[in-house]
Enzyme design. Structure first.
Site, PDB file in Angstrom:
ATOM      1  N   GLY A  63     -33.947  13.597  10.147  1.00  0.00           N
ATOM      2  CA  GLY A  63     -35.005  14.534  10.519  1.00  0.00           C
ATOM      3  C   GLY A  63     -36.246  13.774  10.926  1.00  0.00           C
ATOM      4  O   GLY A  63     -36.377  12.585  10.631  1.00  0.00           O
TER       5      GLY A  63
ATOM      6  N   CYS B 111     -30.041   8.747   6.972  1.00  0.00           N
ATOM      7  CA  CYS B 111     -31.379   8.445   7.481  1.00  0.00           C
ATOM      8  C   CYS B 111     -32.450   9.200   6.680  1.00  0.00           C
ATOM      9  O   CYS B 111     -32.633   8.910   5.518  1.00  0.00           O
ATOM     10  CB  CYS B 111     -31.423   8.744   8.980  1.00  0.00           C
ATOM     11  SG  CYS B 111     -32.670   7.791   9.813  1.00  0.00           S
ATOM     12  N   TYR B 112     -33.117  10.195   7.262  1.00  0.00           N
ATOM     13  CA  TYR B 112     -34.126  10.932   6.482  1.00  0.00           C
ATOM     14  C   TYR B 112     -33.494  11.513   5.216  1.00  0.00           C
ATOM     15  O   TYR B 112     -34.111  11.524   4.142  1.00  0.00           O
ATOM     16  CB  TYR B 112     -34.734  12.050   7.338  1.00  0.00           C
ATOM     17  CG  TYR B 112     -35.754  12.885   6.595  1.00  0.00           C
ATOM     18  CD1 TYR B 112     -37.032  12.401   6.335  1.00  0.00           C
ATOM     19  CD2 TYR B 112     -35.428  14.159   6.107  1.00  0.00           C
ATOM     20  CE1 TYR B 112     -37.964  13.150   5.629  1.00  0.00           C
ATOM     21  CE2 TYR B 112     -36.347  14.917   5.398  1.00  0.00           C
ATOM     22  CZ  TYR B 112     -37.623  14.407   5.166  1.00  0.00           C
ATOM     23  OH  TYR B 112     -38.539  15.146   4.464  1.00  0.00           O
TER      24      TYR B 112
ATOM     25  N   HIS C 156     -26.700   5.981  11.393  1.00  0.00           N
ATOM     26  CA  HIS C 156     -26.061   7.245  11.795  1.00  0.00           C
ATOM     27  C   HIS C 156     -24.554   7.060  12.002  1.00  0.00           C
ATOM     28  O   HIS C 156     -24.132   6.563  13.039  1.00  0.00           O
ATOM     29  CB  HIS C 156     -26.705   7.756  13.090  1.00  0.00           C
ATOM     30  CG  HIS C 156     -28.095   8.238  12.879  1.00  0.00           C
ATOM     31  ND1 HIS C 156     -28.374   9.516  12.444  1.00  0.00           N
ATOM     32  CD2 HIS C 156     -29.288   7.607  12.990  1.00  0.00           C
ATOM     33  CE1 HIS C 156     -29.677   9.659  12.304  1.00  0.00           C
ATOM     34  NE2 HIS C 156     -30.259   8.513  12.634  1.00  0.00           N
TER      35      HIS C 156
ATOM     36  N   GLU D  50     -22.496   9.400  12.552  1.00  0.00           N
ATOM     37  CA  GLU D  50     -21.971  10.493  13.381  1.00  0.00           C
ATOM     38  C   GLU D  50     -21.994  10.188  14.881  1.00  0.00           C
ATOM     39  O   GLU D  50     -21.343  10.869  15.658  1.00  0.00           O
ATOM     40  CB  GLU D  50     -22.750  11.792  13.093  1.00  0.00           C
ATOM     41  CG  GLU D  50     -24.209  11.831  13.563  1.00  0.00           C
ATOM     42  CD  GLU D  50     -25.188  11.175  12.581  1.00  0.00           C
ATOM     43  OE1 GLU D  50     -24.746  10.359  11.750  1.00  0.00           O
ATOM     44  OE2 GLU D  50     -26.396  11.451  12.676  1.00  0.00           O
TER      45      GLU D  50
ATOM     46  N   ASP E 265     -15.405  31.583  26.545  1.00  0.00           N
ATOM     47  CA  ASP E 265     -15.841  32.176  25.270  1.00  0.00           C
ATOM     48  C   ASP E 265     -15.468  33.649  25.172  1.00  0.00           C
ATOM     49  O   ASP E 265     -14.891  34.095  24.181  1.00  0.00           O
ATOM     50  CB  ASP E 265     -17.363  32.028  25.087  1.00  0.00           C
ATOM     51  CG  ASP E 265     -17.837  30.631  25.384  1.00  0.00           C
ATOM     52  OD1 ASP E 265     -16.995  29.715  25.387  1.00  0.00           O
ATOM     53  OD2 ASP E 265     -19.042  30.450  25.638  1.00  0.00           O
TER      54      ASP E 265
ATOM     55  N   LYS F 190     -17.684  24.549  21.347  1.00  0.00           N
ATOM     56  CA  LYS F 190     -16.980  24.880  22.586  1.00  0.00           C
ATOM     57  C   LYS F 190     -15.560  24.303  22.598  1.00  0.00           C
ATOM     58  O   LYS F 190     -14.605  24.992  22.964  1.00  0.00           O
ATOM     59  CB  LYS F 190     -17.767  24.320  23.769  1.00  0.00           C
ATOM     60  CG  LYS F 190     -17.252  24.736  25.109  1.00  0.00           C
ATOM     61  CD  LYS F 190     -18.192  25.734  25.691  1.00  0.00           C
ATOM     62  CE  LYS F 190     -17.660  26.451  26.889  1.00  0.00           C
ATOM     63  NZ  LYS F 190     -18.480  27.640  27.147  1.00  0.00           N
TER      64      LYS F 190
END
Ligand code: XMP
Length: 555
Positions: free
Chosen positions: A97, A124-125, A211, A213, A269, A411
C-alpha cells in the site's frame, strides 16, 4: 510516535504469544473492538483473504493464489469480521500500500487477523503493518529500493521456502524498512540492502519486503503456493468445473421459479452469464440483444447465430439503431455520449422487460475487477475518469434483484468457465468491446456515414490481426475515427479525407495497458488496406500511448 514505541519495547524471546503483542499493539495504536473469532468448521470451502491496503498489486495477489486453485478474495482493511468469517478463511495476506505505518492515520490490520490464529503473510506495506503492530519499529530507509534484487535464504527449513533454491531473483518496491524486529521474529532471508527481506515468528506469521505476486519475481508463485498449501493447509480444490456446479446450484436456489432477464452484448461476460443461468433455470431466462446501431460489422448476425443456433436459446432481438442515432445527434462531449447511450439503453431495456410481465431478476456479467474497484481501499477514493454504463447504475435505477454469477471471477476465469460451458471459441476469446460501442471510437458527432467508415476500417484491423494470429494475445485491437481531416494525394488527385487511428494494446485487466509493438509489416498492411478499401480515408496513424496516461478507448 517512535519515542512512544521505544518505551514499549519488550525483549525478544521466542515464546512471546500473539496476545502479548496485541496488548502492546493496542496500547500503541488505541483500543480496537474486542473480538471473539468464530470460525466456520473446516469444510470444503477454503479461502485465502487478501487484506487490501490500497496496493496496485492486490488483484495480482488474488490471481496468483487462484492459479494455485485456492479461492481468494480481496477485502478492505476495515472490513468487519462477519464478512470474512462467511468465507471460511484459511489464511490472510496483507497487501502492500502507499502509506507509511509510522504516519498518523495509516491503515492497520484489524485485530481479528492476529486473534483468529490463522496464518498471516504481509507483503511490503503489509509486512511493515505486522512489524509495527506486533511491537517492532519501521522507519524510512536510507535508500529507496525499487526493482530487481537477489534474495538469499538464511533459514532453509522454513516451509515458505520449500522446494526453492537460494538465491532467488525478486522484485522490490519500498522506501520504509524494519529497523527493529518485533519480539519473537527473526530474519529468514536477506538482500544486499535489506537484512530483513523476509521475517517470521517461527510459526505462521510472515513478512515479505518484496513482491512475490509480480512476474519479475519468477519463483514468487511458488512462495505463494507454499504459503497456501504448506502453511495454511489448503487443499487446492477450486476449479472451473467445481465453480460451475456450485454456481448452478446457487442460481437455482436464489431464483426458484422466478423470471430472469439478461442483456447480451456479444461479449464473453454476458455470454457466460446467460449460458450459466440458462443451464440452471432454462426458459425462465429471457435474453435480449439490443442493437443500438453502434455495433461492428456483422456483429448482430454473429451474436444471434451463436445463441440461437449453437446454444439453442431464444433471444429477443431489438433493433433500435435509428432511435439511438437520433438521440446522439449533435452530441460531441464524450461523457454526454455515454450518458445518452446509458439512459437510452435503460429505457429500451425497461420497455422490453415490461412486455414480459413480472420479472424478478436482472442478470449481469459483472466481473471481479469491477467489484473490487468500487469496494476496496485502493480505489475508494479514486477519481472518476469515465462512466461505464454497464457497471453499477443500471440495477439501482431498475427495480430488479441482481444476479451476478461472475462477480468473483477474473476475465481469464470467466473464459475458463465459458470453456467448461462449451461456448464457441470465438465468443470466449472475443476481445472486450465497450457498451457505448463505436460511439466512443468516433470523435465528435456520431453519424451514419462515420459509422460506416469506422466499421469498414475496424473490419480490416480485425481481419489483419487475426490473420497475423495476434488476436488472442492482444487485449484489444481496433480502429478509431478521429475528428481530423487531412490532405492526401491519390493518383493525380488531391484528397481531403478522414484520419483513422489504429490502437492495439496488451493488458491483464484493462486497468493498465501497454501499446503493442505490432510488426511494421502488419501495420503497413493495415494502413494500405484502409486507405485503399475505405472511402474517404487517406491517412492512418498508430496510437503509441500506454494507459496511463492515456485510456484504452479514445473517449
Ligand atoms: P478505458 O478506455 O477506460 O477502458 O481505458 C478500459 C476498458 O473498459 C472498456 N470500456 C467500457 N466497457 N462500457 C463497457 O462495457 C463502457 O462504457 C466502457 N468504456 C470503456 C474498454 O474497452 C477497455 O476494455
Amino acid at each position: 510516535m517512535e519515542n512512544e514505541l521505544q518505551s514499549h519495547r519488550i525483549s525478544a524471546s521466542d515464546d512471546v504469544e500473539v496476545s502479548t503483542y496485541l496488548e502492546i499493539a493496542k496500547e500503541l495504536h488505541g483500543e480496537q473492538p474486542t473480538f471473539e473469532p468464530k470460525l466456520l468448521p473446516p469444510g470444503e470451502k477454503e479461502t485465502i483473504v487478501v487484506i487490501d491496503f490500497g496496493s496496485q498489486y492486490s488483484m495480482l495477489i488474488a490471481r496468483r493464489v487462484r492459479e494455485c486453485h485456492v479461492y481468494c478474495e480481496i477485502v478492505s482493511y476495515d472490513a468487519p469480521w462477519e464478512k470474512i468469517a462467511s468465507l471460511n478463511p484459511r489464511g490472510f495476506i496483507l497487501s502492500g500500500g502507499p502509506a507509511s505505518v509510522y504516519e498518523p492515520g495509516a491503515p492497520l490490520a484489524p485485530t481479528y487477523i492476529y486473534e483468529s490464529h490463522l496464518p498471516v503473510m504481509g507483503i511490503c506495506y503489509g509486512m511493515q503493518v505486522i512489524a509495527s503492530q506486533l511491537g517492532g519499529r519501521v522507519s524510512l530507509g536510507e535508500k529507496h529500493e525499487y526493482g530487481h534484487a537477489i534474495l538469499h535464504i538464511s533459514d532453509d527449513n522454513c516451509p515458505l521456502f520449500a522446494n526453492l533454491v537460494s538465491p532467488l531473483h525478486i522484485w522490490m518496491s519500498h522506501g520504509d524498512q524494519i529497523v527493529e524486529m518485533p519480539p519473537g521474529f527473526k530474519s529468514l532471508a536477506y538482500t544486499e540492502n535489506s537484512p530483513n527481506a523476509v521475517i517470521g515468528n517461527g510459526e505462521d506469521i510472515f513478512g515479505l519486503q518484496f513482491h512475490p505476486e509480480v512476474t519479475h519475481t519468477p519463483q514468487g508463485k511458488n512462495i505463494l503456493g507454499n504459503f497456501v498449501y504448506q502453511i495454511c493447509g489448503c487443499q487446492g480444490n477450486w476449479t472451473p468445473s467445481r465453480f460451475l456446479a456450485e454456481s448452478i446450484d446457487k442460481i437455482r436456489e436464489q431464483v426458484g421459479k422466478g423470471k430472469v432477464i439478461c442483456a447480451l452484448s456479444g461479449g464473453v461476460d454476458s455470454a457466460v452469464t446467460a449460458t450459466l443461468i440458462y443451464r440452471a433455470i432454462g426458459d425462465n431466462l429471457t435474453c435480449f440483444f439490443i442493437n443500438n446501431g453502434l455495433l461492428r460489422r456483422e456483429e448482430p448476425e454473429r451474436v444471434l447465430n451463436t445463441f440461437q443456433r449453437n446454444l439453442n436459446m431464444d433471444i429477443v432481438y431489438v433493433d433500435v439503431s435509428e432511435r439511438f442515432l437520433e438521440r446522439l445527434r449533435k452530441v460531441v462531449d464524450p461523457e454526454m455520449k455515454r450518458r445518452v447511450i446509458g439512459k437510452e439503453f435503460i429505457e429500451v431495456f425497461e420497455e422490453q422487460a415490461a412486455k414480459l410481465g413480472k420479472v424478478d431478476f436482472l442478470a449481469q456479467g459483472t466481473l471481479y475487477p469491477d467489484v473490487i474497484e468500487s469496494t476496496t481501499a485502493g480505489t475508494k477514493a479514486a477519481a472518476k475518469i469515465k462512466s461505464h454504463h454497464n457497471v453499477g447504475g443500471l440495477p439501482t435505477i431498475m427495480k430488479f434483484t441482481l444476479i451476478e454469477p461472475l462477480r468473483h471471477l477474473f476475465k481469464d476465469e470467466a473464459r475458463e468457465l465459458g470453456m467448461a460451458l462449451d461456448l464457441p471459441e470465438d465468443m470466449i476469446w472475443r476481445q472486450p468491446f465497450p457498451g457505448p460501442g463505436l460511439a466512443i471510437r468516433i470523435i465528435g458527432e456520431v453519424t451514419k456515414e462515420k459509422l460506416e467508415v469506422l466499421r469498414a476500417a475496424d473490419w480490416i484491423v480485425m481481419n489483419e490481426i487475426k490473420k497475423a494470429k495476434l488476436y488472442r494475445q492482444l487485449w484489444q485491437s481496433f480502429a478509431v475515427l478521429t475528428d481530423v481531416k487531412s490532405v492526401g494525394v491519390m493518383g493525380d488527385y488531391r484528397t481531403y479525407g478522414y484520419l483513422i487511428a489504429v490502437r492495439a494494446i496488451n493488458s491483464n485487466d484493462a486497468m493498465t495497458a501497454d501499446w503493442s509493438r505490432l510488426p511494421y509489416d502488419l501495420l503497413a498492411r493495415i494502413s494500405d488496406r484502409i486507405v485503399n478499401e475505405v472511402a474517404n480515408v487517406n491517412r492512418v496513424v498508430y496510437d503509441i500511448t500506454s494507459k496511463p496516461p492515456a485510456t484504452i478507448e479514445w473517449e
